[in-house]
Design a protein around this motif. Structure first.
Motif, short mmCIF file in Angstrom:
data_model
loop_
_atom_site.label_atom_id
_atom_site.label_comp_id
_atom_site.label_asym_id
_atom_site.label_seq_id
_atom_site.Cartn_x
_atom_site.Cartn_y
_atom_site.Cartn_z
N ARG A 147 67.04 -23.50 -3.51
CA ARG A 147 67.98 -22.94 -4.49
C ARG A 147 68.40 -24.00 -5.51
O ARG A 147 68.55 -23.70 -6.70
N SER A 155 66.37 -17.41 -1.45
CA SER A 155 67.51 -17.67 -0.57
C SER A 155 67.20 -17.34 0.89
O SER A 155 67.93 -17.78 1.78
N TRP A 159 73.88 -11.82 -3.32
CA TRP A 159 74.93 -12.71 -3.78
C TRP A 159 76.01 -11.94 -4.53
O TRP A 159 75.72 -11.06 -5.32
N ASP A 208 67.06 -14.04 -4.85
CA ASP A 208 67.36 -13.47 -3.53
C ASP A 208 66.29 -13.87 -2.52
O ASP A 208 66.60 -14.27 -1.40
#
Length: 244
Positions: free
Chosen positions: A170, A160, A194, A157
């Motif tokens: 990523r 990202s 996500w 996370d």
């Protein structure tokens, strides 16, 4: 970036297209995706621990740790199986693994302060048989490989949200994961940014969905969903490193 005990997440929300999928620019860049942010967080938590004995936050709450350990026990992961905690933070999950009998554990974090905090907490718990390393998962040393289980609670996370080419980062994460995880090994990921479908797409090269773990649900406006996604992937036996 942390989520509370009910699994609610405080991270930035991704920009999405009309059909609900991430657009090309996807996540809005955030300081939560930078090393400087987490260095500052763990320096502060290290001072707090030394002064008051407070271990700091548990990402996604205690239930998130229990959920992963229950899965490992259910599937009879051997107690001496090699386990890698990616972005270990304060190392509290490592402590729980040891308490449940696991003995071959490594925790890595790119923040030196996080590793110092982990080491202090482990020392307080009287644990000395856990490997701790200052390690950037996107730029690994050659010594990390052959793990039977890899765990991520929020690190993907954070990556990202990195302001500096998060898309490429990523992709590098997937490459690093394929490198450290043994064939048929398991990857347990918990994410509040996500969805299940998006994670399936990200890890489609060389990994297969093994199981979806139950997570807290919410209802709003007649619709319901999960506050976080928790998935178990298995590295394909016929894996070819197409992402290299």
């Amino acid at each position: 970036m942390n989520a509370d005990a009910d699994g609610h997440c405080g991270a930035a929300v991704p920009v999405r297209s009309r059909d609900g999928s991430p657009v090309a620019a996807d996540f809005v860049p955030s300081a939560l995706g930078t090393r400087e942010h987490w260095d500052a967080v763990y320096e502060r938590e290290l001072r707090t621990f030394r002064e008051y004995g407070d271990t700091g936050e548990i990402w996604f709450g205690e239930e998130s740790m229990n959920r992963l350990i229950r899965w490992m026990q259910k599937h009879k992961i051997p107690s001496d199986a090699s386990v890698l905690d990616i972005g270990t933070g304060n190392g509290v999950f490592l402590v729980e693994l040891v308490k449940h009998g696991f003995s071959n554990i490594t925790g890595i974090d790119y923040s030196p302060s996080a590793i110092k905090l982990s080491a202090s907490i482990l020392e307080k718990e009287g644990l000395s048989n856990i490997n701790l390393k200052v390690e950037d998962f996107l730029s690994l040393s050659t010594k990390l490989s052959g793990f039977h289980v890899c765990v991520d609670k929020g690190t993907f996370d954070a990556i990202s949200l990195n302001p500096d080419n998060a898309v490429e980062k990523r992709k590098q994460y997937v490459k690093s994961l394929s490198r450290v995880l043994e064939v048929k090994g398991f990857f347990l990921i918990t994410s509040c940014n996500w969805t299940k479908a998006e994670l399936l797409d990200v890890f489609s090269e060389g990994f297969e969905l093994f199981e979806e773990l139950p997570t807290p649900k919410f209802s709003f406006g007649g619709r319901s969903g999960n506050t976080v996604a928790a998935l178990v992937f298995q590295k394909s036996e016929t894996f070819l490193d197409k992402v290299s």
